[in-house]
Design an enzyme around this catalytic site. Structure first.
Site, PDB file in Angstrom:
ATOM      1  N   ASP A  47      64.418  17.948 -42.719  1.00 59.07           N
ATOM      2  CA  ASP A  47      65.787  18.384 -42.404  1.00 59.07           C
ATOM      3  C   ASP A  47      66.130  19.692 -43.101  1.00 59.07           C
ATOM      4  OD1 ASP A  47      68.137  18.107 -40.987  1.00 59.07           O
ATOM      5  OD2 ASP A  47      69.122  16.852 -42.492  1.00 59.07           O
ATOM      6  N   ILE A  48      65.204  20.636 -43.056  1.00 58.18           N
ATOM      7  CA  ILE A  48      65.452  21.961 -43.622  1.00 58.18           C
ATOM      8  C   ILE A  48      66.454  22.699 -42.741  1.00 58.18           C
ATOM      9  CG2 ILE A  48      64.427  24.211 -44.160  1.00 58.18           C
ATOM     10  CD1 ILE A  48      63.703  22.018 -46.130  1.00 58.18           C
TER      11      ILE A  48
END
Length: 201
Positions: A47-48
């Site tokens: 979930d960058i």
């Protein structure tokens, strides 16, 4: 830990200089490189995005929110999982095959790089055109064109086909090269310089 004066990258981006942008990109890339080369196995963040990159009072970046992260054993090429993550940052190949691996984080980080460079939501960016039109207007032309072009090409390679994506170690190396180039520029200017790409994001 981020200090009490910390904030996410989106809020801080309004006041960042070019050198600070490159330093923040390097910090984030080093964080991912560490996760991907963890001795017990590769940790995939999954979930960058800008809101998961925290900037402290000294403009140092740290990754946050590991709620979706997955651990791959040393001998695994991927782990299977339902598609999770934030729309606009999810690797298209992951959406198709549900394979979680480090290359998905590389893709996400490439999208973040494009946003850092342009100040725009990256899905609206396209390859090709004049670099001065791609650069964030808030930079006011005060950036290294050579450094900008290097990072732009790096971002596009991160968001390319899985087989052609760099490792995070290679991303760190490219960003450090852009930083050194940028430090050597005595006065930042933005002359018209065409960047020819070969596909739309």
């Amino acid at each position: 830990m981020a200090t009490s004066q910390s904030g996410c990258l989106l809020r801080k981006a309004k006041v960042l200089s070019w050198i600070q942008i490159v330093e923040i990109a390097i910090d984030g890339a080093r964080g991912l490189w560490f996760l991907h080369t963890y001795p017990e196995g590769c940790i995939v963040h999954r979930d960058i995005k800008p809101t998961n990159i925290l900037i402290d009072a000294n403009f140092r970046a740290k990754l946050s929110d590991f709620g979706l992260s997955k651990v791959m054993e040393v001998d695994q090429s991927h782990v299977s999982s339902e598609v999770r993550g934030t729309f606009g940052y999810v690797d298209p190949e992951y959406r198709k095959n549900h394979h979680v691996n480090a290359s998905g984080d590389v893709y996400r980080f490439g999208v973040v790089l494009l946003q850092l460079l342009s100040g725009q939501r990256a899905r609206f960016l396209a390859r090709g055109g004049d670099i001065t039109q791609l650069a964030d207007p808030k930079l006011n032309g005060e950036y290294s064109v050579e450094g900008f072009e290097l990072i732009l090409k790096l971002a596009f390679s991160c968001t390319g086909l899985k087989q052609q994506r760099p490792s995070m170690e290679q991303v760190v190396s490219g960003l450090e090269k852009a930083f050194e180039i940028s430090k050597q520029v005595k006065s930042f200017t933005s002359p018209s310089l065409a960047f020819n790409g070969d596909r739309n994001l």
